[in-house]
Design a protein around this motif. Structure first.
Motif, PDB file in Angstrom:
ATOM      1  N   UNK A   6       0.838  -1.206   0.000  1.00  0.00           N
ATOM      2  CA  UNK A   6       0.000   0.000   0.000  1.00  0.00           C
ATOM      3  C   UNK A   6       0.870   1.250   0.000  1.00  0.00           C
ATOM      4  N   UNK A   7       1.975   1.195   0.744  1.00  0.00           N
ATOM      5  CA  UNK A   7       2.884   2.339   0.783  1.00  0.00           C
ATOM      6  C   UNK A   7       3.559   2.543  -0.574  1.00  0.00           C
ATOM      7  N   UNK A   8       3.942   1.439  -1.209  1.00  0.00           N
ATOM      8  CA  UNK A   8       4.628   1.523  -2.500  1.00  0.00           C
ATOM      9  C   UNK A   8       3.723   2.129  -3.565  1.00  0.00           C
ATOM     10  N   UNK A   9       2.459   1.724  -3.562  1.00  0.00           N
ATOM     11  CA  UNK A   9       1.550   2.191  -4.609  1.00  0.00           C
ATOM     12  C   UNK A   9       0.666   3.350  -4.152  1.00  0.00           C
ATOM     13  N   UNK A  10       1.096   4.020  -3.089  1.00  0.00           N
ATOM     14  CA  UNK A  10       0.431   5.261  -2.689  1.00  0.00           C
ATOM     15  C   UNK A  10       1.072   6.394  -3.502  1.00  0.00           C
ATOM     16  N   UNK A  11       0.804   6.374  -4.804  1.00  0.00           N
ATOM     17  CA  UNK A  11       1.514   7.239  -5.750  1.00  0.00           C
ATOM     18  C   UNK A  11       1.223   8.720  -5.548  1.00  0.00           C
ATOM     19  N   UNK A  12       0.089   9.033  -4.934  1.00  0.00           N
ATOM     20  CA  UNK A  12      -0.258  10.446  -4.753  1.00  0.00           C
ATOM     21  C   UNK A  12       0.584  11.118  -3.668  1.00  0.00           C
ATOM     22  N   UNK A  13       1.443  10.353  -2.977  1.00  0.00           N
ATOM     23  CA  UNK A  13       2.303  10.952  -1.954  1.00  0.00           C
ATOM     24  C   UNK A  13       3.368  11.871  -2.552  1.00  0.00           C
ATOM     25  N   UNK A  14       3.578  11.755  -3.833  1.00  0.00           N
ATOM     26  CA  UNK A  14       4.582  12.600  -4.479  1.00  0.00           C
ATOM     27  C   UNK A  14       4.155  14.063  -4.388  1.00  0.00           C
ATOM     28  N   UNK A  15       5.114  14.948  -4.162  1.00  0.00           N
ATOM     29  CA  UNK A  15       4.830  16.376  -4.028  1.00  0.00           C
ATOM     30  C   UNK A  15       5.512  17.167  -5.143  1.00  0.00           C
ATOM     31  N   UNK A  16       4.941  18.339  -5.414  1.00  0.00           N
ATOM     32  CA  UNK A  16       5.482  19.244  -6.439  1.00  0.00           C
ATOM     33  C   UNK A  16       5.673  18.514  -7.771  1.00  0.00           C
TER      34      UNK A  16
END
Length: 213
Positions: A6-16
């Motif tokens: 879940x952490x690996x594919x939590x792609x929206x965590x990327x910023x800017x």
């Protein structure tokens, strides 16, 4: 799905992400010019360096953007959230919560607003003995950044699809070739950045521990 997945594919965590997209777009443009007849080695070198510089700047501010001050060191006005973060038994937490709420209620009777009363009640207990009960007494909480692996995996999957199409359907497509190479470059960059972030985390933790000991 496991917690790590879940952490690996939590792609929206990327910023800017806009800055990263700008770097990718600039890299694509320079790569396209490089593959054409309009070549100027000097400008191409500058172009590649600029695309790389944008990616580096994104990597830095993305890391900084994920740093969060530990909840124990923040100004708080939520008694329940404060008590929940303490490594105590449920009974002790409940007792402390009731005590702080009663303390805050007395302050409210004295004319303070609810938020101010809760904040003052919490501050009365932010002493070294209580702070040592925290589950995580580090000044900063550092993000795990597993989403970078997710983006690298996604880039690899898309790249494989592109190379299958490039090899079987459009073997002479310059566009697919450029996109595939950029995906490889940035996918490897995500993995390298993940390792770099971990090294930076280790450095920060070590420095903070040195200051605390």
């Amino acid at each position: 799905m496991s917690k790590i997945m879940r952490k690996i594919f939590c792609l929206h965590d990327i910023k800017y992400s806009w800055l990263l997209l700008l770097s990718i777009a600039f890299c694509f443009l320079v790569f396209y010019i490089d593959r054409s007849d309009m070549k100027d080695p000097g400008w191409l070198t500058i172009g590649y360096l600029l695309a790389f510089a944008l990616a580096v700047v994104w990597g830095v501010i993305n890391y900084i953007g994920h740093i969060r001050m530990n909840v124990m060191y923040q100004k708080q006005n939520n008694i329940q959230a404060y008590v929940e973060n303490l490594a105590m038994s449920k009974e002790d937490k409940l007792e402390l919560q009731h005590y702080l709420e009663d303390y805050a209620a007395d302050l409210i009777k004295q004319g303070k607003r609810k938020n101010e009363a809760s904040k003052e009640a919490i501050n009365q207990f932010k002493v070294k003995e209580i702070l040592s009960l925290s589950k995580d007494t580090m000044l900063f909480n550092l993000h795990a950044h597993y989403y970078l692996i997710g983006w690298a995996i996604l880039a690899a999957i898309v790249d494989i699809i592109i190379w299958l199409v490039y090899g079987g359907v459009y073997p002479s497509s310059q566009l697919l070739l450029i996109i595939g190479l950029i995906l490889i470059a940035y996918g490897m960059g995500f993995i390298a950045l993940f390792c770099g972030y971990k090294l930076m985390d280790s450095f920060i933790y070590r420095k903070i521990n040195e200051q605390l000991t």
